[in-house]
Design a protein around this motif. Sequence first.
Motif, PDB file in Angstrom:
ATOM      1  N   GLY A 176      32.239  31.044  29.957  1.00  0.00           N
ATOM      2  CA  GLY A 176      31.631  32.081  29.127  1.00  0.00           C
ATOM      3  C   GLY A 176      30.340  32.606  29.720  1.00  0.00           C
ATOM      4  N   VAL A 177      29.516  31.691  30.212  1.00  0.00           N
ATOM      5  CA  VAL A 177      28.261  32.101  30.857  1.00  0.00           C
ATOM      6  C   VAL A 177      28.553  32.915  32.108  1.00  0.00           C
ATOM      7  N   ALA A 178      29.526  32.463  32.907  1.00  0.00           N
ATOM      8  CA  ALA A 178      29.876  33.189  34.134  1.00  0.00           C
ATOM      9  C   ALA A 178      30.453  34.563  33.822  1.00  0.00           C
ATOM     10  N   THR A 179      31.231  34.659  32.735  1.00  0.00           N
ATOM     11  CA  THR A 179      31.804  35.950  32.353  1.00  0.00           C
ATOM     12  C   THR A 179      30.706  36.960  32.031  1.00  0.00           C
ATOM     13  N   THR A 180      29.667  36.485  31.356  1.00  0.00           N
ATOM     14  CA  THR A 180      28.556  37.367  31.022  1.00  0.00           C
ATOM     15  C   THR A 180      27.895  37.926  32.281  1.00  0.00           C
ATOM     16  N   LYS A 181      27.877  37.125  33.350  1.00  0.00           N
ATOM     17  CA  LYS A 181      27.176  37.536  34.574  1.00  0.00           C
ATOM     18  C   LYS A 181      28.100  38.196  35.591  1.00  0.00           C
ATOM     19  N   PHE A 182      29.331  37.658  35.755  1.00  0.00           N
ATOM     20  CA  PHE A 182      30.209  38.127  36.825  1.00  0.00           C
ATOM     21  C   PHE A 182      31.440  38.880  36.331  1.00  0.00           C
ATOM     22  N   GLY A 183      31.681  38.860  35.053  1.00  0.00           N
ATOM     23  CA  GLY A 183      32.861  39.533  34.516  1.00  0.00           C
ATOM     24  C   GLY A 183      34.010  38.571  34.279  1.00  0.00           C
ATOM     25  N   LEU A 184      34.895  38.938  33.351  1.00  0.00           N
ATOM     26  CA  LEU A 184      35.992  38.051  32.956  1.00  0.00           C
ATOM     27  C   LEU A 184      37.001  37.851  34.084  1.00  0.00           C
ATOM     28  N   ARG A 185      37.343  38.913  34.798  1.00  0.00           N
ATOM     29  CA  ARG A 185      38.364  38.812  35.826  1.00  0.00           C
ATOM     30  C   ARG A 185      37.949  37.857  36.942  1.00  0.00           C
ATOM     31  N   SER A 186      36.750  38.025  37.471  1.00  0.00           N
ATOM     32  CA  SER A 186      36.283  37.157  38.556  1.00  0.00           C
ATOM     33  C   SER A 186      36.170  35.708  38.088  1.00  0.00           C
ATOM     34  N   THR A 187      35.666  35.533  36.887  1.00  0.00           N
ATOM     35  CA  THR A 187      35.531  34.175  36.341  1.00  0.00           C
ATOM     36  C   THR A 187      36.888  33.514  36.168  1.00  0.00           C
ATOM     37  N   ALA A 188      37.851  34.253  35.644  1.00  0.00           N
ATOM     38  CA  ALA A 188      39.185  33.687  35.432  1.00  0.00           C
ATOM     39  C   ALA A 188      39.855  33.317  36.749  1.00  0.00           C
ATOM     40  N   LEU A 189      39.625  34.093  37.785  1.00  0.00           N
ATOM     41  CA  LEU A 189      40.207  33.776  39.097  1.00  0.00           C
ATOM     42  C   LEU A 189      39.635  32.474  39.654  1.00  0.00           C
ATOM     43  N   VAL A 190      38.319  32.317  39.579  1.00  0.00           N
ATOM     44  CA  VAL A 190      37.697  31.077  40.059  1.00  0.00           C
ATOM     45  C   VAL A 190      38.137  29.890  39.214  1.00  0.00           C
ATOM     46  N   TYR A 191      38.210  30.097  37.913  1.00  0.00           N
ATOM     47  CA  TYR A 191      38.629  29.035  36.987  1.00  0.00           C
ATOM     48  C   TYR A 191      40.060  28.603  37.317  1.00  0.00           C
ATOM     49  N   SER A 192      40.953  29.572  37.512  1.00  0.00           N
ATOM     50  CA  SER A 192      42.353  29.260  37.822  1.00  0.00           C
ATOM     51  C   SER A 192      42.474  28.509  39.143  1.00  0.00           C
ATOM     52  N   ALA A 193      41.723  28.941  40.139  1.00  0.00           N
ATOM     53  CA  ALA A 193      41.763  28.258  41.434  1.00  0.00           C
ATOM     54  C   ALA A 193      41.272  26.820  41.305  1.00  0.00           C
ATOM     55  N   SER A 194      40.251  26.603  40.501  1.00  0.00           N
ATOM     56  CA  SER A 194      39.727  25.251  40.295  1.00  0.00           C
ATOM     57  C   SER A 194      40.754  24.362  39.603  1.00  0.00           C
ATOM     58  N   LEU A 195      41.444  24.914  38.606  1.00  0.00           N
ATOM     59  CA  LEU A 195      42.472  24.139  37.913  1.00  0.00           C
ATOM     60  C   LEU A 195      43.627  23.810  38.842  1.00  0.00           C
ATOM     61  N   ALA A 196      44.006  24.768  39.698  1.00  0.00           N
ATOM     62  CA  ALA A 196      45.079  24.513  40.657  1.00  0.00           C
ATOM     63  C   ALA A 196      44.695  23.389  41.610  1.00  0.00           C
ATOM     64  N   ALA A 197      43.449  23.376  42.050  1.00  0.00           N
ATOM     65  CA  ALA A 197      42.982  22.316  42.950  1.00  0.00           C
ATOM     66  C   ALA A 197      43.019  20.956  42.256  1.00  0.00           C
ATOM     67  N   LEU A 198      42.621  20.915  40.988  1.00  0.00           N
ATOM     68  CA  LEU A 198      42.654  19.655  40.233  1.00  0.00           C
ATOM     69  C   LEU A 198      44.087  19.160  40.051  1.00  0.00           C
TER      70      LEU A 198
END
Length: 494
Positions: free
Chosen positions: A381-403
Amino acid sequence: MPEHVKPAGGAAEDVRFGPGTGEHSERRTLPKAAAFWILAGLFLMLFFASAAASPLYPVYQVQFRFSAATLTAVFAVYVLVLLVTLLFFGSVSDYLGRLPVIIAALVFSAGGCAVFLAAHGVGALYTARSLQGIATGLASGPIGAALIDLQPAGSQRASLVSSTFSTMGLALGALITSALVQYAPAPTQLIWWMLLAVFAVGIVAVLAMAEPGARRPGALASLVPRVAVPRQARGTFAGAVPCFVAGWALGGLYLSLGPSLAAQATGSPNLLWGGLVIFLLCGIGAAAAFALRGISSWAAMLAGCLFLLAGVAVTFGAIATTTAAAFLAGTAVAGVGFGPAFLGAFRRTTALATPGQRARLLAAIFTVAYLAFSIPALIAGVATTKFGLRSTALVYSASLAALAAAAAGILVSRPGGKPTQPAPESRAVMPPGPCTGPPCPQAMDPAGQGVLRARPGAPNAIVDAAADPVARHAGRVVLDRTSSGPFGQKHTTR
């Protein structure tokens, strides 16, 4: 009424069975079967209510003009309050009785609905979600234990119901609420009036039940949290942490920012899409866990992690290309892994604990899980406020895939420990689904259903009365029902 044995000596003075449970009680109460299904329905509705707020977040966000960071904070406060409630009050129904604690939980949940109805700012949302967190935390253990007490003898119905109903409550809560918000009048009011009525009727119904548990002194002493990972389970627990985090963090993203992601991916303002993606994740997760409940914990965890990895990868591509069909397909594939991954990791880890260690291990597992459920979403949520929802969701998804990939790799490369007790690995044992609540310890010992322990000699010599019939009659026999609290200890009443 659950079968019990009267303690010898003065122990009977300390153990008090609740109203309606005594042999000579004249109060008319609901039949066991009716009580079972009413409690099962209320269990579902508690999680239904917890997910009902998710499709409304975008509506409240526009109405009260708050950021994505505030949106995820409103979500996270529910999870963190739930965790604190479980840690401190998870075992209190062992002392106060099941039904009084369940009624208190329903009152808190009704209070949350009332605060939502009167909400005129973000402060009310924090308050309402906190009340819902208290309600879910208070109710999870007592309802789970009561279902076990009320199920037919020799049945595994309770664990199956608590597992599927909890996750389906999340799925249905999001889907039905999104439909009401989109197509029914009073979008921020109707669902809360309906839930308020359900919980009010539920309180009346619970008051008409016989108390399935017992009351005894020691409630204050039970408020001390106990969290530990047994030495023999630490390696397996550490290897399962990426799996726990990946699944629960995915659930946290969907239950907080999922409706916003659905609106962006579909390009549609229709709020039903937001409820649908939550339904796909949680509903398919519950169905997959049920369908795969008969396979080994190793296979369930591996299959779950691989499906999570594939689903998140498809979702990543869908977010990058703004493709609605791929976003829905990726969510569905991730849902296939959502339930089995947690089911397998949970069984694999708890199988390494002895019965006396299990409650503290459950506390450790669900502490990690609830933190993964809330903290990553809050950061998003904090990242979305600063970088936007799309960019945040991409990083979040990549992190989950790595886990998910790490969890699968660890599982394949490390043989893991051999269970010290066969019961938790039993394929009949199903924990509640991910992003819901922990099971009561009774659910981890379906064959035992609570035991009698005797202290015939030294104070520290505790023996299983079922295994030692002589000790059962040796004097100073104490009732030792398994704790209802998900994070409770096995207690004895002298």
